[in-house]
Design a protein around this motif. Structure first.
Motif, PDB file in Angstrom:
ATOM      1  N   PRO A   5     -37.586 -95.608 -71.778  1.00  0.00           N
ATOM      2  CA  PRO A   5     -37.004 -94.802 -73.098  1.00  0.00           C
ATOM      3  C   PRO A   5     -37.438 -93.511 -72.990  1.00  0.00           C
ATOM      4  CG  PRO A   5     -38.707 -96.252 -73.582  1.00  0.00           C
ATOM      5  CD  PRO A   5     -38.495 -96.455 -72.161  1.00  0.00           C
ATOM      6  N   ILE A   6     -36.592 -92.524 -73.585  1.00  0.00           N
ATOM      7  CA  ILE A   6     -37.029 -90.978 -73.776  1.00  0.00           C
ATOM      8  C   ILE A   6     -36.655 -90.617 -75.204  1.00  0.00           C
ATOM      9  CG2 ILE A   6     -36.193 -88.888 -73.097  1.00  0.00           C
ATOM     10  CD1 ILE A   6     -37.122 -90.242 -70.735  1.00  0.00           C
ATOM     11  N   CYS A   7     -37.729 -89.774 -75.703  1.00  0.00           N
ATOM     12  CA  CYS A   7     -37.406 -89.549 -76.933  1.00  0.00           C
ATOM     13  C   CYS A   7     -36.991 -87.833 -77.078  1.00  0.00           C
ATOM     14  CB  CYS A   7     -38.890 -89.368 -77.731  1.00  0.00           C
ATOM     15  SG  CYS A   7     -39.531 -91.025 -78.053  1.00  0.00           S
ATOM     16  N   ILE A  32     -30.357 -92.514 -72.534  1.00  0.00           N
ATOM     17  CA  ILE A  32     -30.852 -91.552 -71.245  1.00  0.00           C
ATOM     18  C   ILE A  32     -31.669 -92.449 -70.226  1.00  0.00           C
ATOM     19  CG2 ILE A  32     -32.191 -89.726 -70.296  1.00  0.00           C
ATOM     20  CD1 ILE A  32     -31.401 -88.330 -73.006  1.00  0.00           C
ATOM     21  N   GLN A  33     -31.250 -92.579 -69.098  1.00  0.00           N
ATOM     22  CA  GLN A  33     -32.020 -93.381 -68.009  1.00  0.00           C
ATOM     23  C   GLN A  33     -33.017 -92.471 -67.244  1.00  0.00           C
ATOM     24  OE1 GLN A  33     -29.345 -95.707 -65.726  1.00  0.00           O
ATOM     25  NE2 GLN A  33     -28.470 -96.874 -67.593  1.00  0.00           N
ATOM     26  N   ARG A  87     -33.685 -82.069 -72.520  1.00  0.00           N
ATOM     27  CA  ARG A  87     -34.752 -82.312 -73.583  1.00  0.00           C
ATOM     28  C   ARG A  87     -35.604 -83.484 -72.836  1.00  0.00           C
ATOM     29  NH1 ARG A  87     -34.691 -80.142 -78.552  1.00  0.00           N
ATOM     30  NH2 ARG A  87     -33.008 -78.743 -79.197  1.00  0.00           N
ATOM     31  N   ALA A  88     -34.735 -84.545 -72.381  1.00  0.00           N
ATOM     32  CA  ALA A  88     -35.519 -85.672 -71.846  1.00  0.00           C
ATOM     33  C   ALA A  88     -36.343 -85.044 -70.851  1.00  0.00           C
ATOM     34  CB  ALA A  88     -34.492 -86.539 -71.309  1.00  0.00           C
ATOM     35  N   GLY A  89     -36.065 -84.264 -69.987  1.00  0.00           N
ATOM     36  CA  GLY A  89     -36.871 -83.730 -68.679  1.00  0.00           C
ATOM     37  C   GLY A  89     -37.935 -82.919 -69.168  1.00  0.00           C
ATOM     38  N   ILE A  90     -38.083 -82.241 -70.270  1.00  0.00           N
ATOM     39  CA  ILE A  90     -39.220 -81.528 -70.633  1.00  0.00           C
ATOM     40  C   ILE A  90     -40.193 -82.346 -71.567  1.00  0.00           C
ATOM     41  CG2 ILE A  90     -38.271 -79.207 -70.075  1.00  0.00           C
ATOM     42  CD1 ILE A  90     -37.574 -79.008 -73.048  1.00  0.00           C
TER      43      ILE A  90
END
Length: 90
Positions: A5-7, A32-33, A87-90
């Protein structure tokens, strides 16, 4: 396929030389996976995929990430998919 899970982040902040400002995303609420084995983040929506690809490397003594590409299908561009992936990547 591994998922985590991504915040999303709130507020504006600096990341390197990139300034990310909180915006109201028009991206539909899609999960988002994080596919760690493939080194990419993916949003699957209506049979299509928006993708942020990356590679991990060592920068001196520190680990670092290099975002190598993003892709959003033409019909979903301008709706916040790329922002959500970054945003998920950072």
């Amino acid at each position: 396929m591994e998922k985590s899970p991504i915040c999303t982040c709130t507020g504006g902040f600096f990341y390197g030389l990139l300034y990310i400002q909180q915006t109201k995303s028009r991206c539909p609420m899609s999960e988002i996976q994080h596919l760690t084995n493939e080194q990419r983040f993916v949003i699957a929506h209506e049979g299509e995929e928006a993708v942020l690809a990356y590679r991990l490397f060592n920068n001196g003594e520190k680990s670092a990430i290099d975002f190598t590409s993003t892709f959003v299908p033409p019909e979903f561009r301008g709706k916040g998919f790329a922002e959500k992936l970054v945003r998920a990547g950072i």
